[in-house]
Every structure is written in C-alpha cells, then in structure tokens.
Motif scaffolding. Structure first.
Motif, PDB file in Angstrom:
ATOM      1  N   ARG A  83       0.843  -1.206   0.000  1.00  0.00           N
ATOM      2  CA  ARG A  83       0.000   0.000   0.000  1.00  0.00           C
ATOM      3  C   ARG A  83       0.872   1.247   0.000  1.00  0.00           C
ATOM      4  O   ARG A  83       0.607   2.218  -0.747  1.00  0.00           O
ATOM      5  N   LEU A  84       1.929   1.250   0.810  1.00  0.00           N
ATOM      6  CA  LEU A  84       2.854   2.384   0.813  1.00  0.00           C
ATOM      7  C   LEU A  84       3.518   2.554  -0.544  1.00  0.00           C
ATOM      8  O   LEU A  84       3.650   3.672  -1.052  1.00  0.00           O
ATOM      9  N   LEU A  85       3.929   1.447  -1.130  1.00  0.00           N
ATOM     10  CA  LEU A  85       4.601   1.512  -2.425  1.00  0.00           C
ATOM     11  C   LEU A  85       3.695   2.122  -3.482  1.00  0.00           C
ATOM     12  O   LEU A  85       4.129   2.975  -4.271  1.00  0.00           O
ATOM     13  N   VAL A  86       2.436   1.719  -3.506  1.00  0.00           N
ATOM     14  CA  VAL A  86       1.499   2.259  -4.488  1.00  0.00           C
ATOM     15  C   VAL A  86       1.322   3.763  -4.289  1.00  0.00           C
ATOM     16  O   VAL A  86       1.286   4.541  -5.257  1.00  0.00           O
ATOM     17  N   ASP A  87       1.227   4.204  -3.044  1.00  0.00           N
ATOM     18  CA  ASP A  87       1.086   5.632  -2.779  1.00  0.00           C
ATOM     19  C   ASP A  87       2.328   6.410  -3.224  1.00  0.00           C
ATOM     20  O   ASP A  87       2.231   7.501  -3.795  1.00  0.00           O
ATOM     21  N   VAL A  88       3.515   5.843  -2.962  1.00  0.00           N
ATOM     22  CA  VAL A  88       4.756   6.496  -3.376  1.00  0.00           C
ATOM     23  C   VAL A  88       4.836   6.585  -4.895  1.00  0.00           C
ATOM     24  O   VAL A  88       5.178   7.623  -5.466  1.00  0.00           O
ATOM     25  N   LEU A  89       4.514   5.486  -5.570  1.00  0.00           N
ATOM     26  CA  LEU A  89       4.588   5.477  -7.028  1.00  0.00           C
ATOM     27  C   LEU A  89       3.598   6.464  -7.641  1.00  0.00           C
ATOM     28  O   LEU A  89       3.893   7.098  -8.660  1.00  0.00           O
ATOM     29  N   ALA A  90       2.438   6.615  -7.019  1.00  0.00           N
ATOM     30  CA  ALA A  90       1.464   7.586  -7.522  1.00  0.00           C
ATOM     31  C   ALA A  90       1.958   9.013  -7.330  1.00  0.00           C
ATOM     32  O   ALA A  90       1.808   9.861  -8.218  1.00  0.00           O
ATOM     33  N   GLU A  91       2.571   9.285  -6.184  1.00  0.00           N
ATOM     34  CA  GLU A  91       3.055  10.643  -5.922  1.00  0.00           C
ATOM     35  C   GLU A  91       4.165  11.038  -6.879  1.00  0.00           C
ATOM     36  O   GLU A  91       4.259  12.201  -7.291  1.00  0.00           O
ATOM     37  N   TYR A  92       5.003  10.064  -7.254  1.00  0.00           N
ATOM     38  CA  TYR A  92       6.139  10.361  -8.119  1.00  0.00           C
ATOM     39  C   TYR A  92       5.938   9.793  -9.521  1.00  0.00           C
ATOM     40  O   TYR A  92       6.905   9.438 -10.199  1.00  0.00           O
ATOM     41  N   SER A  93       4.713   9.763  -9.965  1.00  0.00           N
ATOM     42  CA  SER A  93       4.426   9.199 -11.292  1.00  0.00           C
ATOM     43  C   SER A  93       5.000  10.034 -12.421  1.00  0.00           C
ATOM     44  O   SER A  93       5.130   9.562 -13.553  1.00  0.00           O
ATOM     45  N   ASP A  94       5.372  11.295 -12.129  1.00  0.00           N
ATOM     46  CA  ASP A  94       5.943  12.143 -13.167  1.00  0.00           C
ATOM     47  C   ASP A  94       7.439  11.912 -13.347  1.00  0.00           C
ATOM     48  O   ASP A  94       8.041  12.462 -14.269  1.00  0.00           O
ATOM     49  N   ARG A  95       8.056  11.095 -12.495  1.00  0.00           N
ATOM     50  CA  ARG A  95       9.483  10.802 -12.621  1.00  0.00           C
ATOM     51  C   ARG A  95       9.699   9.698 -13.653  1.00  0.00           C
ATOM     52  O   ARG A  95       8.859   8.816 -13.833  1.00  0.00           O
ATOM     53  N   SER A  96      10.843   9.731 -14.312  1.00  0.00           N
ATOM     54  CA  SER A  96      11.102   8.783 -15.391  1.00  0.00           C
ATOM     55  C   SER A  96      11.196   7.345 -14.901  1.00  0.00           C
ATOM     56  O   SER A  96      10.745   6.425 -15.568  1.00  0.00           O
ATOM     57  N   PHE A  97      11.792   7.155 -13.729  1.00  0.00           N
ATOM     58  CA  PHE A  97      11.894   5.799 -13.207  1.00  0.00           C
ATOM     59  C   PHE A  97      12.117   5.837 -11.707  1.00  0.00           C
ATOM     60  O   PHE A  97      12.426   6.873 -11.110  1.00  0.00           O
ATOM     61  N   VAL A  98      11.956   4.662 -11.086  1.00  0.00           N
ATOM     62  CA  VAL A  98      12.149   4.483  -9.651  1.00  0.00           C
ATOM     63  C   VAL A  98      13.119   3.320  -9.481  1.00  0.00           C
ATOM     64  O   VAL A  98      13.038   2.334 -10.216  1.00  0.00           O
ATOM     65  N   THR A  99      14.038   3.421  -8.514  1.00  0.00           N
ATOM     66  CA  THR A  99      14.994   2.342  -8.296  1.00  0.00           C
ATOM     67  C   THR A  99      14.881   1.811  -6.873  1.00  0.00           C
ATOM     68  O   THR A  99      14.448   2.514  -5.944  1.00  0.00           O
ATOM     69  N   ALA A 100      15.275   0.562  -6.718  1.00  0.00           N
ATOM     70  CA  ALA A 100      15.344  -0.077  -5.401  1.00  0.00           C
ATOM     71  C   ALA A 100      16.539  -1.017  -5.409  1.00  0.00           C
ATOM     72  O   ALA A 100      16.816  -1.677  -6.417  1.00  0.00           O
ATOM     73  N   PHE A 101      17.239  -1.090  -4.297  1.00  0.00           N
ATOM     74  CA  PHE A 101      18.453  -1.895  -4.210  1.00  0.00           C
ATOM     75  C   PHE A 101      18.271  -3.018  -3.192  1.00  0.00           C
ATOM     76  O   PHE A 101      17.757  -2.799  -2.089  1.00  0.00           O
ATOM     77  N   GLY A 102      18.673  -4.220  -3.577  1.00  0.00           N
ATOM     78  CA  GLY A 102      18.721  -5.330  -2.628  1.00  0.00           C
ATOM     79  C   GLY A 102      17.349  -5.772  -2.145  1.00  0.00           C
ATOM     80  O   GLY A 102      16.374  -5.817  -2.902  1.00  0.00           O
ATOM     81  N   ASP A 103      17.256  -6.075  -0.853  1.00  0.00           N
ATOM     82  CA  ASP A 103      16.024  -6.597  -0.246  1.00  0.00           C
ATOM     83  C   ASP A 103      15.177  -5.447   0.263  1.00  0.00           C
ATOM     84  O   ASP A 103      15.211  -5.099   1.447  1.00  0.00           O
ATOM     85  N   THR A 104      14.425  -4.852  -0.634  1.00  0.00           N
ATOM     86  CA  THR A 104      13.631  -3.679  -0.280  1.00  0.00           C
ATOM     87  C   THR A 104      12.148  -3.872  -0.545  1.00  0.00           C
ATOM     88  O   THR A 104      11.311  -3.384   0.220  1.00  0.00           O
TER      89      THR A 104
END
Length: 447
Positions: free
Chosen positions: A369-390
């Motif tokens: 649920r948090l991830l979906v909210d974050v992705l919606a807030e930053y939907s104007d960014r070209s991409f999102v990254t995550a490293f390792g066990d996140t």
C-alpha cells in the motif's frame, strides 16, 4: 546463514579500541611509475588522519571525483559517526601534502541477534599524479594493522570494477551480487537517462545506481599484476549495450511525448489492481524522519541476516546526510505503525532507500500500500529504483533487476559484487552467501 563463531554480547554506541590514536607513520620508498608525472620526493608517509587534514581531504576529493563536498558532509559522515571515537581515515602524504586517503564508514551491523561494528571502505582516492606507486596497498595494509584488534569485527563493501582487484588482493572474499531494480515510469525518458549516465563524464562517479561508486580504488604498485586505478573520465566510448547512435534527440522527444502520459496512467491503474485491499490502514507522510516510530516498526520483525542495526539513534544520524533529501511514509493499522518506506527524490528519478519491517514479508499488504502511494506521488518521474532486499514483490510492480532480461539486454548491470573480510573471530561473513544479507540503500555509504 552468517553464524557467530563465538558468543559476544551486544555492542552499541561508540566502539572501544585498545589502539592508541598516537600516530606511527610508515615510510614508503618511491617506486618508479609508468606515469609521465614526476615526484619531488623519494618517499611517501602513511598515517592516521589528523584534525587539520579535513580541508586537504575535501580538496583531494574534488580533484579525484570532480564533485564538491563541504565540511557539513564531512562532519556528518566522519566526525559525527556514532560508532567510533575517531575519524577512521588513513592518509598518504608527500612533502606534507595529502595525496591519498583510505576511508571507512562505520556501521553497527546486526547478525543473528548480535551486534558488531563493521567498516565499509569508501571515498578511497589517490591524486592522479601519484597513482601506480603502491599507495592503495600501503594505506590498506596500514589500516588492517591499525584495526587488527578486532574493532571492527569485519569489513564489507561493493567495490566498483577498478576497486575490486585491490580488495581481493588484500584478503576480501567475494560473497556474490546484489541487483539494482528499475521501474521505468516513462520508458523512453528512463532509458535515455540510464544510457546517458553510463556515458557522461559528469556521472562517472555519481551515485546514480546506488552502489558504492564513491569507492574508486585508486592505484597500483607498478610491480603488481593488479590493474586497479582511479576512474578517469573518457568520452566517445559506448560502454553500454544500447545502440545509442540509432536515436537522435528529436526521435526521443517525439516518442517520449507519445508514451509518457499513457504509460504513467496505465501504471497507476495496474498498481491499484494488483494491490490487496488494506482496510484500516492509513498512510502518513513525513519530511523529517520519525526516528522512534521507525525503530518501533523495525523491532516488530528483525531478520537474522546481516544488516545495519536500525535504532532511533541510527535513523537520526543516518538520515542527516546533507547531500540527500529523504521522505518517509508510515502505514498504520488501527493506529499502530506497521510498515514504512523511505525514499529519496533525485533529479528525474526516485530512489527507494529503505523499507520496514526488514523482514519484508511480515506485513506485505501494508508495505505494498505504501509503495502504491509512493509510485502515484512520483508518477511524473522517469523511473524508480530499489536496491537489494527492499520490496516484497518487485516484478508485480514492474521493478526489473538489471542482472536479467529485459534490462540486461539494453544496459550494463550496475550491480556490484558484495565483498567481505573478517577481522575478529566473532563472525563468519567470508563464508556467507548473498542470502545471508538483508541490505537496502540505507546500508550503503553513498545514499
């Protein structure tokens, strides 16, 4: 699993060391280099960092990495580090001029319920005029002798291609690789940015991919078979797997306009469809990290795998990095904090820095649920990254590892090999596997 080799009590706060901070410089005879530069002296000296070295360190940093770092950054990273009582930097000098540094980022690591101080090599550098004279080896040997009493218990890091041979030469063991995950939100713009980052001199030492790019190991002994050296900025060489020359700026801009809005909208719809309903869950956004709340979520489910011990004091210090911006999202279920995401917006993309609980399958619905909210807030960014066990389910939310197709077919993987070296007998990290570590960007010195 990384099992302790003997019983060892909780270790927190400042580390204790039996080693006096009295300096015992060692003198290195001058070694002829293949470089065209000349030396004014026949020797170098290697010693512990002194209080008056800070300005010279920052100047050398700017020369080697082509990046400015101020005193506030240095104070945060080294002076204010809560896990040691000194600045853990070894320096090389010639004629009273600082020409090399081997630095360490102390962390309190938790393994199988026990805590250990570990050092992460970082910001390693040798002035270009003094490379290939054995300085990296001598500084490393000095540091290993300096910290041979078992504090720290071990070293770990993600050296880049230039650094890796030098680390292996001095006893580090290769544990395995940890991937970087990318979610293209605007595929054309994202790919263009990724490709440019691999070619642009200005990003050669940037923390674009979130790994230890600042650990640019720096020199080799001219008599050594190792070939590590300072990363130099080159142009005109396509080091990626992407056929860049088939695109021009107008083509990218046209496709970007056509796909950008459509892709972002499709992502938002898809994210909501694949996310489990979370009635009773509320989400808070914090511009200042709520350290005590984050620690309470962390303590709900602490993994046995190796990771930084996430206390409130750790969060207060770690998230004060003056070169970064951090935003924290907390999920509460019936008023109780159960999950959190920490992100860092950078230019046209967003890094997911940390997720809680660290046993990421403990509250997956709240975390998603948090991830979906974050992705919606930053939907104007070209991409999102995550490293390792996140993330609990990276592929469900279109996060692709750069070690596998489709990304591995178009960009060089930014993944780094995890290396470790034991000092004391408390841990068996050299015998571990990547699955024995639970790392996120917050465990790296560069984020």
């Amino acid at each position: 699993m990384v099992h302790p080799r003997r019983e060892n009590g909780e270790q927190g706060g400042r580390s204790n060391t039996n080693d006096s901070l009295e300096e015992h410089p060692i003198v290195i005879p001058f070694q002829k280099s293949r470089s065209t530069s000349t030396s004014r002296s026949k020797s170098y000296s290697v010693r512990q960092f002194r209080d008056g070295d800070r300005a010279s360190f920052l100047s050398l940093y700017g020369t080697v990495f082509d990046r400015d770092r101020g005193t506030r950054w240095f104070d945060w990273k080294y002076e204010e580090n809560p896990y040691v009582d000194h600045v853990p930097i070894v320096v090389a000098e010639q004629n009273d001029t600082l020409v090399g540094c081997r630095s360490f980022f102390p962390m309190e690591m938790r393994i199988d319920g026990e805590t250990h101080i570990a050092f992460q090599p970082c910001d390693t550098m040798v002035h270009p005029d003094h490379q290939r004279r054995g300085l990296f080896s001598r500084m490393n040997e000095y540091a290993l002798d300096r910290y041979s009493d078992g504090t720290p218990s071990f070293f770990f890091n993600f050296p880049n291609a230039n650094s890796k041979p030098g680390n292996l030469k001095h006893g580090w063991r290769e544990i395995g690789t940890v991937p970087m995950y990318y979610r293209p939100q605007n595929p054309v713009a994202a790919l263009s940015t990724l490709v440019s980052s691999r070619l642009s001199p200005s990003t050669a030492e940037s923390d674009f991919d979130g790994t230890s790019s600042s650990s640019s190991d720096t020199d080799t002994n001219s008599n050594s078979t190792s070939t590590t050296r300072t990363t130099t900025h080159t142009t005109g060489t396509n080091t990626t797997r992407f056929p860049i020359d088939v695109f021009d700026g107008q083509s990218i801009a046209a496709v970007d306009r056509a796909l950008g809005t459509t892709t972002a909208g499709a992502h938002r719809v898809r994210d909501r469809l694949v996310t489990t309903s979370t009635p009773g869950v509320t989400v808070e956004r914090h511009d200042t990290p709520p350290a005590k709340t984050l620690e309470s979520i962390y303590r709900r489910s602490i993994p046995d795998a190796a990771h930084a011990n996430r206390t409130a004091a750790f969060y207060r210090w770690r998230l004060q990095n003056p070169t970064q911006e951090y935003v924290t999202y907390v999920a509460r279920w019936e008023g109780t904090p159960v999950a959190a995401l920490i992100v860092s917006p950078v230019d046209d993309y967003v890094r997911i820095v940390d997720s809680l609980p660290r046993s990421i399958d403990t509250h997956p619905n709240a975390l998603e649920r948090l991830l979906v909210d974050v992705l919606a807030e930053y939907s104007d960014r070209s991409f999102v990254t995550a490293f390792g066990d996140t993330l609990p389910s990276p592929l469900r939310y279109l996060f692709y590892p750069d070690t596998r197709r489709p990304l591995s077919s178009v960009i060089q993987p930014s993944t780094r090999s995890l290396l470790a070296r034991e000092v004391g007998p408390e841990t068996a990290v050299e015998d571990s596997t990547p699955g024995d570590w639970a790392l996120s960007r917050l465990d790296l010195d560069t984020t």
